[in-house]
Design an enzyme around this catalytic site. Structure first.
Site, PDB file in Angstrom:
ATOM      1  N   GLY A 280       0.798  -1.219   0.000  1.00  0.00           N
ATOM      2  CA  GLY A 280       0.000   0.000   0.000  1.00  0.00           C
ATOM      3  C   GLY A 280       0.830   1.268   0.000  1.00  0.00           C
ATOM      4  CG  HIS A 281      -1.084   4.949   0.843  1.00  0.00           C
ATOM      5  ND1 HIS A 281      -0.736   5.791   1.875  1.00  0.00           N
ATOM      6  CD2 HIS A 281      -2.233   4.350   1.225  1.00  0.00           C
ATOM      7  CE1 HIS A 281      -1.634   5.725   2.821  1.00  0.00           C
ATOM      8  NE2 HIS A 281      -2.555   4.842   2.464  1.00  0.00           N
ATOM      9  CG  ASP A 282       2.571   7.321   1.961  1.00  0.00           C
ATOM     10  OD1 ASP A 282       3.503   8.034   1.545  1.00  0.00           O
ATOM     11  OD2 ASP A 282       1.367   7.541   1.699  1.00  0.00           O
TER      12      ASP A 282
END
Ligand SMILES: CC(C)(COP(=O)(O)OP(=O)(O)OC[C@H]1O[C@@H](n2cnc3c(N)ncnc32)[C@H](O)[C@@H]1OP(=O)(O)O)[C@@H](O)C(=O)NCCC(=O)NCCS
Length: 221
Positions: free
Chosen positions: A132-134
């Site tokens: 997922g993001h980040d």
């Protein structure tokens, strides 16, 4: 079989596990030939093996999926003079333009790496995993097939997330920790802890006192 090292070739080091075939196939799909170096013994003789003694110290990657084994293999490679780890990203993986893939990392077929994720040096993202993001993976961290790291997850150096596990947003998996297959991780996991189940609970701890957190190649890049 002994193969010849040429242009468009990547050396795959530490090839005792059948997982090396995934790396070889990803390279082939990318139009790159693989040369396999068996530093351990027991490699599949059907691999394109070359003699470790005479092998060139060119671009290389690792052929193992397990975190601690990858870390040890990275150190062994550095010791033998391999100083040019390259990242390998299967052409069927989807990697956000804002994501970073560090040297020596391997992203297997069908994986998805979302925005601003960082895949650390010699880390491994296995088939169809979702990062997922980040989210940040540390040195030699591994994410198993189909695992889902939702967003803002941190996976410490040499930690391992098992097949099909789900890690909820913002959770930190500590250095050398293991998340069992299919677990749902709702809270941070301490370094060295082995967790399993839904919600994930600590099953036991493993000894990680001498485990490296820093890639042996990071001073070279
Ligand atoms: C969690 C894990 C690390 C535990 O390994 P282990 O310490 O060797 O554990 P054992 O196999 O001895 O099992 C101990 C108990 O935990 C249970 N257990 C094992 N893995 C489990 C899991 N993922 N979820 C729930 N329970 C699990 C076993 O059924 C056993 O229960 P029992 O004592 O009631 O029979 C391991 O089972 C696992 O899930 N590894 C991840 C494998 C993976 O995803 N590989 C990816 C391939 S690339």
């Amino acid at each position: 079989m002994l193969a010849t090292v040429g242009v468009g070739t990547v050396t795959v080091f530490a090839v005792a596990s059948p997982y090396v075939w995934d790396v070889v196939e990803s390279l082939a799909r990318s139009g790159v030939d693989a040369i396999c170096l068996d530093n351990h013994g027991g490699a599949d003789p059907r691999l394109p093996l070359a003699d470790l003694k005479g092998a060139a110290r060119g671009d290389f990657t690792l052929g193992l999926s397990s975190s601690h084994a990858r870390a040890l293999a990275a150190a062994a490679a550095a010791e033998l003079g391999f100083d040019a780890p390259v990242s390998v990203v299967d052409p069927t993986a989807v990697v956000a333009s804002t994501a970073q893939i560090a040297h020596g990392a391997y992203v297997n077929a069908g994986a998805v790496i979302a925005s601003h994720a960082v895949i650390g040096c010699h880390a491994n993202v296995n088939r169809s995993a979702s990062i997922g993001h980040d989210t940040r993976l540390g040195f030699a961290a591994s994410v198993g097939p189909g695992a889902v790291l939702t967003g803002g997850v941190t996976v410490g150096a040499q930690a391992f997330v098992g097949a099909g596990a789900t890690v909820l947003p913002g959770v930190t998996i500590g250095l050398g920790a293991v998340v069992g297959a299919g677990a749902v991780v709702t809270h941070d996991v301490e370094p060295g802890a082995i967790v399993a189940g839904n919600p994930a609970r600590v099953v036991r701890h493993q000894q990680i006192d001498d485990w490296e957190t820093v890639c042996p190649h990071s001073s070279m890049h």
